[in-house]
Design an enzyme around this catalytic site. Sequence first.
Site, PDB file in Angstrom:
ATOM      1  N   ASP A  13      45.264  -0.866  22.843  1.00  0.00           N
ATOM      2  CA  ASP A  13      46.356  -0.634  21.894  1.00  0.00           C
ATOM      3  C   ASP A  13      45.845  -1.057  20.519  1.00  0.00           C
ATOM      4  O   ASP A  13      44.643  -1.345  20.345  1.00  0.00           O
ATOM      5  CB  ASP A  13      47.642  -1.363  22.331  1.00  0.00           C
ATOM      6  CG  ASP A  13      47.547  -2.879  22.202  1.00  0.00           C
ATOM      7  OD1 ASP A  13      46.452  -3.399  21.870  1.00  0.00           O
ATOM      8  OD2 ASP A  13      48.569  -3.563  22.435  1.00  0.00           O
ATOM      9  N   CYS A  70      44.089  -5.247  25.070  1.00  0.00           N
ATOM     10  CA  CYS A  70      45.283  -5.390  24.227  1.00  0.00           C
ATOM     11  C   CYS A  70      45.240  -6.797  23.634  1.00  0.00           C
ATOM     12  O   CYS A  70      44.187  -7.434  23.642  1.00  0.00           O
ATOM     13  CB  CYS A  70      46.562  -5.087  25.005  1.00  0.00           C
ATOM     14  SG  CYS A  70      46.920  -6.183  26.387  1.00  0.00           S
ATOM     15  N   GLY A  71      46.345  -7.282  23.108  1.00  0.00           N
ATOM     16  CA  GLY A  71      46.310  -8.592  22.452  1.00  0.00           C
ATOM     17  C   GLY A  71      45.918  -9.703  23.412  1.00  0.00           C
ATOM     18  O   GLY A  71      45.013 -10.496  23.149  1.00  0.00           O
ATOM     19  N   THR A  72      46.613  -9.769  24.543  1.00  0.00           N
ATOM     20  CA  THR A  72      46.330 -10.814  25.537  1.00  0.00           C
ATOM     21  C   THR A  72      45.601 -10.284  26.770  1.00  0.00           C
ATOM     22  O   THR A  72      45.080 -11.067  27.561  1.00  0.00           O
ATOM     23  CB  THR A  72      47.659 -11.402  26.047  1.00  0.00           C
ATOM     24  OG1 THR A  72      48.447 -10.315  26.581  1.00  0.00           O
ATOM     25  CG2 THR A  72      48.430 -12.098  24.937  1.00  0.00           C
ATOM     26  N   GLY A  73      45.642  -8.982  26.972  1.00  0.00           N
ATOM     27  CA  GLY A  73      45.119  -8.379  28.209  1.00  0.00           C
ATOM     28  C   GLY A  73      46.186  -8.341  29.305  1.00  0.00           C
ATOM     29  O   GLY A  73      46.023  -7.676  30.321  1.00  0.00           O
ATOM     30  N   GLY A  75      49.576  -7.259  29.270  1.00  0.00           N
ATOM     31  CA  GLY A  75      50.342  -6.022  29.401  1.00  0.00           C
ATOM     32  C   GLY A  75      49.502  -4.919  30.031  1.00  0.00           C
ATOM     33  O   GLY A  75      49.946  -4.228  30.965  1.00  0.00           O
ATOM     34  N   HIS A 103      34.456 -10.921  44.656  1.00  0.00           N
ATOM     35  CA  HIS A 103      35.477 -11.201  45.671  1.00  0.00           C
ATOM     36  C   HIS A 103      36.572 -10.133  45.734  1.00  0.00           C
ATOM     37  O   HIS A 103      37.090  -9.843  46.797  1.00  0.00           O
ATOM     38  CB  HIS A 103      36.142 -12.559  45.403  1.00  0.00           C
ATOM     39  CG  HIS A 103      35.257 -13.715  45.714  1.00  0.00           C
ATOM     40  ND1 HIS A 103      35.717 -15.017  45.777  1.00  0.00           N
ATOM     41  CD2 HIS A 103      33.921 -13.782  45.988  1.00  0.00           C
ATOM     42  CE1 HIS A 103      34.710 -15.827  46.077  1.00  0.00           C
ATOM     43  NE2 HIS A 103      33.609 -15.102  46.196  1.00  0.00           N
ATOM     44  N   ASN A 104      36.971  -9.609  44.573  1.00  0.00           N
ATOM     45  CA  ASN A 104      38.136  -8.707  44.526  1.00  0.00           C
ATOM     46  C   ASN A 104      37.766  -7.235  44.384  1.00  0.00           C
ATOM     47  O   ASN A 104      38.650  -6.384  44.378  1.00  0.00           O
ATOM     48  CB  ASN A 104      39.071  -9.106  43.369  1.00  0.00           C
ATOM     49  CG  ASN A 104      39.369 -10.591  43.338  1.00  0.00           C
ATOM     50  OD1 ASN A 104      39.034 -11.282  42.390  1.00  0.00           O
ATOM     51  ND2 ASN A 104      39.969 -11.099  44.394  1.00  0.00           N
ATOM     52  N   ARG A 114      43.121 -11.024  21.235  1.00  0.00           N
ATOM     53  CA  ARG A 114      43.621 -12.149  20.431  1.00  0.00           C
ATOM     54  C   ARG A 114      43.295 -13.484  21.087  1.00  0.00           C
ATOM     55  O   ARG A 114      43.696 -14.543  20.608  1.00  0.00           O
ATOM     56  CB  ARG A 114      45.136 -12.013  20.236  1.00  0.00           C
ATOM     57  CG  ARG A 114      45.504 -10.835  19.345  1.00  0.00           C
ATOM     58  CD  ARG A 114      46.996 -10.636  19.259  1.00  0.00           C
ATOM     59  NE  ARG A 114      47.323  -9.518  18.379  1.00  0.00           N
ATOM     60  CZ  ARG A 114      48.482  -8.880  18.401  1.00  0.00           C
ATOM     61  NH1 ARG A 114      49.427  -9.240  19.256  1.00  0.00           N
ATOM     62  NH2 ARG A 114      48.702  -7.879  17.574  1.00  0.00           N
ATOM     63  N   ARG A 138      35.080 -11.267  54.888  1.00  0.00           N
ATOM     64  CA  ARG A 138      36.406 -11.781  54.502  1.00  0.00           C
ATOM     65  C   ARG A 138      36.934 -11.121  53.233  1.00  0.00           C
ATOM     66  O   ARG A 138      38.131 -10.883  53.090  1.00  0.00           O
ATOM     67  CB  ARG A 138      36.380 -13.308  54.388  1.00  0.00           C
ATOM     68  CG  ARG A 138      35.577 -13.877  53.233  1.00  0.00           C
ATOM     69  CD  ARG A 138      35.544 -15.396  53.301  1.00  0.00           C
ATOM     70  NE  ARG A 138      35.005 -16.013  52.106  1.00  0.00           N
ATOM     71  CZ  ARG A 138      33.711 -16.047  51.791  1.00  0.00           C
ATOM     72  NH1 ARG A 138      32.815 -15.468  52.594  1.00  0.00           N
ATOM     73  NH2 ARG A 138      33.299 -16.636  50.687  1.00  0.00           N
ATOM     74  N   HIS A 139      36.023 -10.777  52.337  1.00  0.00           N
ATOM     75  CA  HIS A 139      36.472 -10.135  51.100  1.00  0.00           C
ATOM     76  C   HIS A 139      36.823  -8.666  51.339  1.00  0.00           C
ATOM     77  O   HIS A 139      37.781  -8.145  50.756  1.00  0.00           O
ATOM     78  CB  HIS A 139      35.423 -10.297  50.002  1.00  0.00           C
ATOM     79  CG  HIS A 139      35.208 -11.728  49.629  1.00  0.00           C
ATOM     80  ND1 HIS A 139      36.243 -12.547  49.247  1.00  0.00           N
ATOM     81  CD2 HIS A 139      34.094 -12.505  49.624  1.00  0.00           C
ATOM     82  CE1 HIS A 139      35.777 -13.764  49.016  1.00  0.00           C
ATOM     83  NE2 HIS A 139      34.481 -13.761  49.244  1.00  0.00           N
TER      84      HIS A 139
END
Length: 165
Positions: A13, A70-73, A75, A103-104, A114, A138-139
């Site tokens: 954004d 984005c600003g914080t990641g 959203g 792992h994910n 920001r 396990r992962h």
Amino acid sequence: MLKGSVRIAIGSDHAGYELKRYIIAKLREEGYECVDFGVDSRENADYPDVSYEVALAVARGNCDFGILICGTGIGSSIVANKVCGVRCSLCLNEYMAAMARAHNDANVLALGARVLGNELAWNITKTWLTTPFSNEERHVRRVRKISLIERVGKGCLTACINKVE
Ligand code: RB5
């Protein structure tokens, strides 16, 4: 995977626009292919619009990975994680980046412009892109449970979550 054959969907954004430009330049310098989904200016923009497009590009297999800024990641990551097949990881440091992949098996990275400086954001991105999924049993099982949750929805979840092989 060879860098040249890795296709990355990237979008931001207005708050992430400058960092996106920086990250795209670094990625291209390193030989990654980037598909830029915008935005193209600092004008106010709604993060769900671009985040959704980037997430779809990954979910449909048009791109290997996605990067959202984005600003914080926050959203952007909320939006991306609504799309089936997307595992979006909001990373604040290199350790989180490595774990998100190992792992994910995260396929989308969210960054907060920001919150992070350019250099840290780039180090996170590099670590994230170069860390493979561990493929440990396990992962694999846990990621499969995530896919199951996407498919069955919460209502039926308790009935079958522990039946995953
Ligand atoms: C925009 O002001 C800001 O809310 C957005 O960039 C993001 O931080 C949302 O999560």
